[in-house]
Design a protein around this motif. Structure first.
Motif, PDB file in Angstrom:
ATOM      1  N   PRO B  82       0.840  -1.204   0.000  1.00  0.00           N
ATOM      2  CA  PRO B  82       0.000   0.000   0.000  1.00  0.00           C
ATOM      3  C   PRO B  82       0.874   1.253   0.000  1.00  0.00           C
ATOM      4  O   PRO B  82       1.774   1.373   0.842  1.00  0.00           O
ATOM      5  CB  PRO B  82      -0.788  -0.108   1.312  1.00  0.00           C
ATOM      6  CG  PRO B  82      -0.773  -1.572   1.658  1.00  0.00           C
ATOM      7  CD  PRO B  82       0.517  -2.108   1.128  1.00  0.00           C
ATOM      8  N   ALA B  83       0.647   2.164  -0.932  1.00  0.00           N
ATOM      9  CA  ALA B  83       1.527   3.334  -1.089  1.00  0.00           C
ATOM     10  C   ALA B  83       1.672   4.070   0.243  1.00  0.00           C
ATOM     11  O   ALA B  83       0.682   4.379   0.904  1.00  0.00           O
ATOM     12  CB  ALA B  83       0.958   4.273  -2.150  1.00  0.00           C
ATOM     13  N   ASN B  84       2.914   4.333   0.605  1.00  0.00           N
ATOM     14  CA  ASN B  84       3.223   5.034   1.853  1.00  0.00           C
ATOM     15  C   ASN B  84       3.381   6.511   1.518  1.00  0.00           C
ATOM     16  O   ASN B  84       4.403   6.923   0.966  1.00  0.00           O
ATOM     17  CB  ASN B  84       4.511   4.439   2.440  1.00  0.00           C
ATOM     18  CG  ASN B  84       5.039   5.233   3.612  1.00  0.00           C
ATOM     19  OD1 ASN B  84       4.291   5.967   4.270  1.00  0.00           O
ATOM     20  ND2 ASN B  84       6.330   5.096   3.875  1.00  0.00           N
ATOM     21  N   ILE B  85       2.372   7.306   1.851  1.00  0.00           N
ATOM     22  CA  ILE B  85       2.372   8.703   1.400  1.00  0.00           C
ATOM     23  C   ILE B  85       3.476   9.527   2.062  1.00  0.00           C
ATOM     24  O   ILE B  85       3.859  10.576   1.548  1.00  0.00           O
ATOM     25  CB  ILE B  85       0.990   9.387   1.583  1.00  0.00           C
ATOM     26  CG1 ILE B  85       0.552   9.353   3.049  1.00  0.00           C
ATOM     27  CG2 ILE B  85      -0.057   8.708   0.697  1.00  0.00           C
ATOM     28  CD1 ILE B  85      -0.787  10.053   3.291  1.00  0.00           C
ATOM     29  N   LEU B  86       4.021   9.045   3.166  1.00  0.00           N
ATOM     30  CA  LEU B  86       5.152   9.755   3.769  1.00  0.00           C
ATOM     31  C   LEU B  86       6.378   9.725   2.852  1.00  0.00           C
ATOM     32  O   LEU B  86       7.284  10.534   2.990  1.00  0.00           O
ATOM     33  CB  LEU B  86       5.522   9.143   5.127  1.00  0.00           C
ATOM     34  CG  LEU B  86       4.480   9.272   6.244  1.00  0.00           C
ATOM     35  CD1 LEU B  86       5.023   8.689   7.538  1.00  0.00           C
ATOM     36  CD2 LEU B  86       4.104  10.739   6.449  1.00  0.00           C
ATOM     37  N   ASN B 105      -5.126   2.102  -2.041  1.00  0.00           N
ATOM     38  CA  ASN B 105      -6.234   1.377  -1.418  1.00  0.00           C
ATOM     39  C   ASN B 105      -7.196   2.285  -0.650  1.00  0.00           C
ATOM     40  O   ASN B 105      -8.078   1.782   0.039  1.00  0.00           O
ATOM     41  CB  ASN B 105      -5.687   0.300  -0.467  1.00  0.00           C
ATOM     42  CG  ASN B 105      -4.842  -0.739  -1.204  1.00  0.00           C
ATOM     43  OD1 ASN B 105      -4.909  -0.850  -2.429  1.00  0.00           O
ATOM     44  ND2 ASN B 105      -4.052  -1.498  -0.465  1.00  0.00           N
ATOM     45  N   SER B 106      -7.006   3.593  -0.754  1.00  0.00           N
ATOM     46  CA  SER B 106      -7.946   4.499  -0.071  1.00  0.00           C
ATOM     47  C   SER B 106      -8.001   5.828  -0.812  1.00  0.00           C
ATOM     48  O   SER B 106      -7.018   6.253  -1.425  1.00  0.00           O
ATOM     49  CB  SER B 106      -7.517   4.734   1.381  1.00  0.00           C
ATOM     50  OG  SER B 106      -6.335   5.506   1.418  1.00  0.00           O
ATOM     51  N   GLU B 108      -8.014   8.665   0.582  1.00  0.00           N
ATOM     52  CA  GLU B 108      -7.057   9.555   1.256  1.00  0.00           C
ATOM     53  C   GLU B 108      -5.682   9.438   0.607  1.00  0.00           C
ATOM     54  O   GLU B 108      -4.997  10.444   0.379  1.00  0.00           O
ATOM     55  CB  GLU B 108      -6.900   9.197   2.744  1.00  0.00           C
ATOM     56  CG  GLU B 108      -8.116   9.452   3.604  1.00  0.00           C
ATOM     57  CD  GLU B 108      -9.050   8.247   3.685  1.00  0.00           C
ATOM     58  OE1 GLU B 108      -9.071   7.412   2.735  1.00  0.00           O
ATOM     59  OE2 GLU B 108      -9.783   8.151   4.686  1.00  0.00           O
TER      60      GLU B 108
END
Lengths: 371, 371
Positions: B82-86, B105-106, B108
């Motif tokens: 899942p892409a880690n936006i940090l 997956n979201s 957000e």
């Protein structure tokens, strides 16, 4: 901690230094030398905190780790692992540079070392006092005598292999829960070691008794019979220790910071970036018998909260962690949020990271590389 | 292998290349693109063997691993996590340089990426088809629609977030034993994915279905419905796979070489230099229900023997391994002998080593550093 973008072990320096100070005082009160195990942190900077507490002799778990700490200036190192004769060349290099202490648990190993070392080393004979890992049976007198005979018959150099004493790792203390249990276990350990001391003292009047798992070193009050204590984990502690009553949550000096990546309220779970390659696959069993790989804490500017009840890592794969938590927790989580986790086993967690982040000094502390 | 002095992962190149070739052929026969998972080996050299088998797109488990393989020349990489936006900054750097594929997956995460990326990426929506790790419920249409809506409403740039299809990791296949079980599990997986494809195909006619655990990719015969397969472990295999009938011992391409340090015939055990920091703490359950962390093999000049019956690692601590074996084996062991062990889980074992030793070419293959 805004700059933390991926799973990162955080160290609380004040907690760690307090843990070190407390153990150094306890060893002093028991007239024992503290030779802390550096496999827990594998960091020269944490090593300096020990130095500040008056420590000069240390313990490591491999010849390569000994080399790294010798390069960091440590002059007196025990490799608390059965001597690996394939590394005789490295052992010889180390023996030339520092006071090196080895474990010799067989006459074959004694013979091989004697043939290959040019510089003197001290050695312990390791005794199995119940853990059933390495170490001789406490009544394996024939083997002990054969090792000592090999050490004495030194062709090229006297005192090449100098017998220092008996070592035991009472690691079965990790299965105890109460103070009474661990105290009884240590009485048992002494019932094996003291007769050995008595038997060999006439020939070796200076022989030492050395031991040191964290549960025993922390909890057992009277450690007067031991000359040296070698625990390591107590510097950081972790959930395994907390769960056994060895420490309180306020004593735990290492937490993993991990980003939330997905939130699944319908199954009371969230996915964190933090898996087996960050935490290791070690776990502990919670009161209800379920496995936990780490316990949630809220990160704060200078530390972390108490453990959040019912919120724990129920599963880890290579890089995923599955956080299970009550509704009111899960519903508040968002992707990109940074969470803290007290790991099951801090030694294996610290081993997996090239650096530890000191939240007190805001510095990254490099860990040694075992190449 | 006389130069090996400490725990070292050995790679049999011919076995590994045969495993790669077989999977590439199977993917080809099923008209699926093989995008192998590189978390298994984390080695540029093993990557080259894939390149020789015609592979151009790969899968990794973190942005930092993507960076390492982009630097090794790979131009088309899926981060199957899942892409880690940090890590948006790093993702943006990667997206500027290669064809980057992410999991979103979201809504957000979609929103955050859209705000922070300047270069286009493809994305999958991950579906949980039974593993209960990351991935949306197969009927979470509202969330899927919200993600797709976010991706379409791109303020700064059209096609910044390009929907590529649905991804699933049917990791619950690791709990299956028989071909019938894993085949049924894959039918189940398709019963979730095909309706999704049908539902979204009108809007996204090119959408792909992507999947790929090793047990399923190896055992399930008909994989025609999948456009992409992303297994990784099959390149090396291990005892977990062998024990589930996914491979034979002749297919296992990774063994750990570990020195014997102590031999205890009275308890049918020997201690090897090789512990949790070399093998990981992953294990499998043997037929009698006991845990094994690895199975003994005899090392040979150019490989290793079949597994030695009844001889396995019953316990690991940080650097110790406890080998349990029948009398006739234990009695022949000597300190300094080098033994081979097929690990429980080759991905986690390879992850722990800075290099893999190729016994075919007699070369040390560096693994990538995740810093």
């Amino acid at each position: 901690m805004k700059h933390i973008k991926h799973p990162t072990p955080l160290i609380n320096q004040s907690i760690c230094q307090a843990n070190i100070r407390r153990m150094a005082e306890k060893a002093h009160l028991n007239s024992a030398a503290l030779r802390p195990h550096f496999k827990t942190h594998q960091s020269a900077a944490v090593g300096d905190w020990y130095r500040q507490a008056g420590i000069s002799g240390i313990t490591v778990s491999s010849a390569r780790m000994a080399k790294a700490f010798a390069e960091a200036g440590w002059k007196n190192i025990t490799i608390a692992f059965p001597a690996n004769i394939l590394e005789a060349e490295l052992l010889n290099e180390l023996a030339a540079a520092i006071e090196l202490r080895l474990f010799i648990n067989s006459p074959e190993t004694a013979r091989a070392l004697k043939e290959q070392l040019q510089h003197p080393v001290k050695f312990y004979i390791e005794i199995d006092t119940g853990q059933r890992r390495s170490g001789l049976h406490p009544e394996a007198y024939a083997t002990i005598d054969a090792i000592l005979a090999e050490a004495r018959l030194e062709a090229r150099q006297s005192e090449l292999l100098h017998f220092h004493g008996f070592y035991t790792h009472p690691g079965h203390s990790y299965a105890t829960q109460t103070l009474a249990q661990v105290t009884a276990l240590y009485e048992d350990v002494l019932s094996y070691l003291l007769p050995l001391k008595e038997r060999y003292a006439p020939q070796y009047p200076d022989l030492k008794l050395s031991a040191g798992d964290t549960p025993g070193s922390v909890r057992v009050e009277d450690l007067q019979e031991f000359d040296e204590l070698t625990p390591g984990n107590f510097a950081f502690f972790d959930m395994q220790q907390l769960h056994k009553g060895v420490c309180s949550w306020q004593d735990i000096a290492l937490a993993m910071a991990c980003p939330v990546v997905d939130v699944y309220p319908d199954r009371n779970e969230a996915i964190i970036y933090g898996g087996a390659v960050h935490f290791s696959k070690d776990f502990y069993l919670q009161s209800d018998g379920s496995q936990s790989f780490g316990q949630l804490v809220w990160l704060q500017d200078s530390g972390w909260s108490k453990p959040v009840e019912g919120a724990y890592l129920k599963a880890l794969s290579q890089e995923h962690g599955v956080l299970s938590a009550p509704d009111e927790i899960i519903n508040e989580l968002r992707p990109g949020q940074l969470l803290g986790f007290l790991p099951a086993h801090s030694c294996l967690t610290a081993n997996l990271s090239p650096s530890l982040y000191n939240i007190s000094s805001k510095n990254s502390l490099q860990t040694i590389a075992i190449l």
